[in-house]
Design an enzyme around this catalytic site. Structure first.
Site, PDB file in Angstrom:
ATOM      1  N   GLU A 140      -8.245 -48.443  -3.477  1.00 62.20           N
ATOM      2  CA  GLU A 140      -6.791 -48.531  -3.537  1.00 62.20           C
ATOM      3  C   GLU A 140      -6.072 -48.551  -2.189  1.00 62.20           C
ATOM      4  O   GLU A 140      -5.075 -49.253  -2.034  1.00 62.20           O
ATOM      5  CB  GLU A 140      -6.243 -47.357  -4.371  1.00 62.20           C
ATOM      6  CG  GLU A 140      -6.670 -47.422  -5.812  1.00 62.20           C
ATOM      7  CD  GLU A 140      -6.359 -46.134  -6.554  1.00 62.20           C
ATOM      8  OE1 GLU A 140      -7.042 -45.125  -6.323  1.00 62.20           O
ATOM      9  OE2 GLU A 140      -5.408 -46.143  -7.349  1.00 62.20           O
TER      10      GLU A 140
ATOM     11  N   ARG B 284       1.126 -38.432  -8.696  1.00 59.73           N
ATOM     12  CA  ARG B 284       0.639 -39.048  -7.460  1.00 59.73           C
ATOM     13  C   ARG B 284       1.803 -39.556  -6.598  1.00 59.73           C
ATOM     14  O   ARG B 284       1.713 -39.587  -5.372  1.00 59.73           O
ATOM     15  CB  ARG B 284      -0.394 -40.154  -7.743  1.00 59.73           C
ATOM     16  CG  ARG B 284      -1.199 -40.541  -6.521  1.00 59.73           C
ATOM     17  CD  ARG B 284      -2.310 -41.529  -6.821  1.00 59.73           C
ATOM     18  NE  ARG B 284      -3.584 -40.924  -7.148  1.00 59.73           N
ATOM     19  CZ  ARG B 284      -4.455 -40.442  -6.250  1.00 59.73           C
ATOM     20  NH1 ARG B 284      -4.190 -40.487  -4.961  1.00 59.73           N
ATOM     21  NH2 ARG B 284      -5.597 -39.915  -6.644  1.00 59.73           N
TER      22      ARG B 284
END
Ligand code: LUZ
Ligand code: MOS
Length: 768
Positions: free
Chosen positions: A707, A304
């Site tokens: 997030e 990520r």
């Protein structure tokens, strides 16, 4: 709609693992962990602990019936150390006693003789020694090596960001008891019930169907319980297996801080090249991820990081490489943002350094490079829209950036000892688990014969409001009042093979599965209504506001009567819905694909006032324009945005996680590890909903919100830096987060130590 947990939360009636009434005969577990970060166990003496009158058993790796292994992605993490220890806090033995107090007392009587080896805490040292968790990975777009010639400006540098303690209010813990035929039921504070079930099964050598995991809710997770709840659940299950008694273990705060992993610290190098008109032509970065002593989720986190290397900018030539470095600190793990924030800090540092060298505000470079629809990310997926630009422009206009700047300039001109700084922080976050196969979910719906409804999904409620959203989804599709709907606990026997509640994707995945199940039930129920009302096949039947409607007209037939009729007609009133995100894919060989269902964007404007005598600072405001898509619950989504922002500011400013050279966590309690309190929160937080009705793949077009807002907090670092520069233009503070008051003070007087003496003491009181 209000959060359905509000009432029980406010009254203290919500049930967490520690609130479950203990069964008769319950034993309490406590783990004995390594005081040495890297070493060889030469002797382990548990006899004094065993002699404690309340101790039933002391468990070591030799007692494990299955495999001594809890690693999720890579099998490199024993539950209990055998011969080697790899971090301070690594479990070596477990005491089972008749009281919690005695279990803790007995642990103190265990003696381990450990021959210490050299511990590695620095990821660059690990990399140099070839201590890598997985082979390094590189994402490429265009040809960055040959693009430097085209650049008018080239800037290089380094950036580092520290780890972060999750500090969920509810510490890790689990409670398990035996059921018949060797089965075990576990209440676990986990984001991943299936992960717990799978891990316990492997360690006990039992098939998954013998392990039932049940979760009512969590007092926070933030990623810390995505994988790392498994160890504690496995300990209690092992205790049940070995003693036949119920076993409970709730970690105290210091055990939790010492033994569990945190956000991965990163150190990184960057090189950025720009044209005369501030277009980013090329960008290179090399990330050294501090994985800790085992893989845990670090390989996925590293991935990520690569996905978010260019934040919300389009860069035609990119080479980014990441290394997952094995060190002797506790295995680090998922933390809100999952490697994305670490990468975004690096490109923001690169842009800021370039801006400082060129002599323009960073915002000029940021704005000139925002992604537009169809611009490609380095991994090949095109941007789905113009939200990067739209949110920036909205923030500038809505908050009148010219006036804000004028105010700051005026303040800085008339104040010597206080300076204000401003930063823009655009964000871009990809929604979906990067591992494509994890993007699936199920929901099980029962309509009871009295018309009430029970819903089970794979979603874990951890304060983020997902259960409230599931009620909204079901009420909408079934056409009933939300009060009819109960969200059941998350349980592996009702919904199996779940992905953890993570990646901001929980409401999308489980909401879509719930919608699919509801639609199937509605189809059967409207079929029943057709029969009961004697309607033709042409009549359009819907359920709305608790009544059956025919061709848009409300009938006398209500929900309860219809359900009762359908039941007597022997129609199935239970349905299982399955959803798998369509269209996403990723090719790890080519490092190209379309891994995300969509992206979430936004822009934050952060203003800070720095006390240039003390190095302290206060945030005046953070003004945000956030891409919610079409928010399905503004109260819940606003809460996520504010909470994420403040957690991000904490990471960037005051949460200073420190390990010494021996790999010991120095900041192991709340006296030494500071998180934002009410005084550290910006005086003003404004959130503008950039609403869009455009099609996206989110539930009700309401984009994932868990997030992304954390990354607005990165603006805090750059706002402080801007203020430091206003006081001392020569300052070159390192790109090192957190920017604690100590580091700010060093930056303020960087290269001008003489000014320290010349600060007039009387003037310090100017602002009170
Ligand atoms: N967990 C995970 C995550 O397993 N995969 C992901 O892509 C992810 N992203 C964010 C947070 N948790
Ligand atoms: Mo998370 S970092 O989505 O568990």
């Amino acid at each position: 709609m209000k959060n359905i947990d509000s009432n029980t939360h406010v009254r203290g009636e919500s049930i967490y693992v520690d609130d479950i009434p203990p069964r008769q005969g319950t034993l309490y577990a406590c783990v004995f962990d390594s005081k040495v970060a890297h070493g060889h166990i030469e002797a382990l003496d548990v006899s004094k602990a065993e002699a404690h009158p309340d101790v039933v058993k002391v468990v070591t790796y030799k007692d494990i019936p299955g495999i001594n292994e809890i690693g999720g992605i890579i099998k490199d993490e024993p539950l209990l150390a055998e011969k080697e220890v790899h971090f301070q806090g690594m479990p070596i033995a477990m005491v089972l006693a008749t009281s919690e107090h005695s279990a803790h007392e007995a642990v103190k009587r265990i003696e381990a003789t450990i021959k210490a080896h050299h511990p590695i805490v620095d990821p660059r040292e690990a990399h140099a020694k070839g201590e890598l968790i997985i082979p390094s990975r590189t994402f490429r777009l265009g040809d960055s090596e040959n693009a430097w010639d085209e650049c008018a400006y080239i800037v290089e540098g380094s950036a580092e960001s520290a780890g972060q303690e999750h500090l969920y209010l509810e510490t890790q813990g689990a409670y398990a008891y035996p059921t018949e035929n060797g089965s075990i039921r576990i209440s676990s504070s986990t984001q991943g019930p299936t992960q717990v079930q799978r891990t316990v099964g492997a360690v006990l050598g039992l098939p998954m169907h013998k392990i039932e995991v049940d979760v009512t809710r969590l007092g926070g997770g933030f990623g810390g319980k995505e994988d790392q709840a498994s160890a504690w659940a496995t300990f209690v299950a092992l205790g049940v297996y070995l003693t036949g008694k119920p076993v409970k273990y709730i970690l105290d705060r210091m055990e939790d801080m010492r033994m569990t992993g945190k956000r991965n610290p990163y150190v990184s190098d960057f090189k950025i090249g720009l044209s005369n008109d501030y277009k980013i032509i090329a960008y290179q970065a090399e990330y050294f991820q501090n994985a800790g002593a085992a893989a845990d989720l670090s390989p996925a986190i590293m991935e990520r990081t690569l996905f978010h290397s260019t934040n919300s900018y389009f860069v035609p030539n990119v080479t980014v490489q990441a290394h997952s470095c094995r060190t002797n600190i506790p295995p680090n793990t998922a933390f809100r943002g999952f490697g994305g924030p670490q990468a975004m800090f690096v490109i923001e540092a690169a842009i800021t350094k370039a801006a400082e060298e060129i002599g323009v505000p960073a915002s000029v470079i940021q704005k000139a490079n925002l992604l537009k629809e169809k611009d490609k990310f380095p991994y090949g997926q095109p941007a789905g829209g113009n939200e990067a630009v739209d949110s920036w422009v909205r923030a500038e206009e809505k908050y009148d950036i010219k006036a804000l700047r004028a105010e700051i300039d005026a303040f800085n001109q008339s104040n010597q000892l206080y300076k204000k700084g401003l930063a823009f922080m655009p964000i871009c976050f990809g929604i979906s688990f990067t591992k494509t196969d994890m993007n699936q979910a199920r929901a099980l719906i029962h309509i009871y014969s009295d018309g009430s409804i029970g819903i089970s999904t794979g979603a874990v409620e951890m304060g983020q409001g997902v259960n409230t959203k599931m009620v909204q989804v079901a009420a909408h599709y079934l056409g009933v009042d939300p009060s009819r709907i109960k969200i059941e606990t998350t349980n592996t026997t009702r919904v199996a093979n779940t992905s953890p509640s993570a990646a901001s994707a929980t409401a999308d995945l489980n909401g879509k599965a719930t919608g699919i199940a509801c639609n199937a039930l509605v189809k059967r129920l409207t079929g029943a209504a057709r029969k009961k009302l004697g309607l033709s096949e042409q009549a359009v039947i819907t359920i709305k506001d608790e009544f059956i409607h025919v061709d848009g007209q409300q009938t006398e037939l209500g929900w309860e009567a219809l359900v009762q009729f359908a039941f007597l007609e022997r129609i199935a009133l239970t349905e299982n819905g399955h959803y798998a995100t369509p269209t996403i894919h990723f090719d790890k060989e080519k490092e190209k694909g379309h891994p995300f269902a969509y992206h979430v964007y936004g822009t934050a404007i952060t203003c800070v006032t720095v006390d240039c005598v003390r190095g302290r600072y206060e945030f005046d405001y953070v003004k945000i324009a956030h891409d919610f898509g079409s928010s399905m619950n503004k109260i819940v989504d606003l809460g996520q945005t504010e909470g994420g922002l403040v957690q991000g500011i904490g990471w960037m400013t005051m949460e200073e996680l420190m390990y010494n050279k021996e790999g010991r966590l120095l900041t192991n309690a709340l006296s030494t590890y500071k998180i934002p309190d009410i005084y550290a929160v910006p005086k003003e937080i404004e959130v503008d909903f950039l609403e869009s009705d455009k099609e996206n793949m989110a539930i009700f077009k309401s984009k994932a919100v868990g997030e992304p807002p954390l990354m607005y907090g990165i603006g805090a670092y750059f706002a402080i830096r801007d203020a430091v520069k206003a006081f001392n233009p020569q300052a070159e503070p390192p790109f090192s987060a957190p920017f604690t008051p100590e580091k700010v003070l060093m930056g303020l007087y960087d290269g001008k130590a003489n000014n320290v003496e010349s600060v007039p003491v009387g003037a310090v009181k100017a602002k009170g």
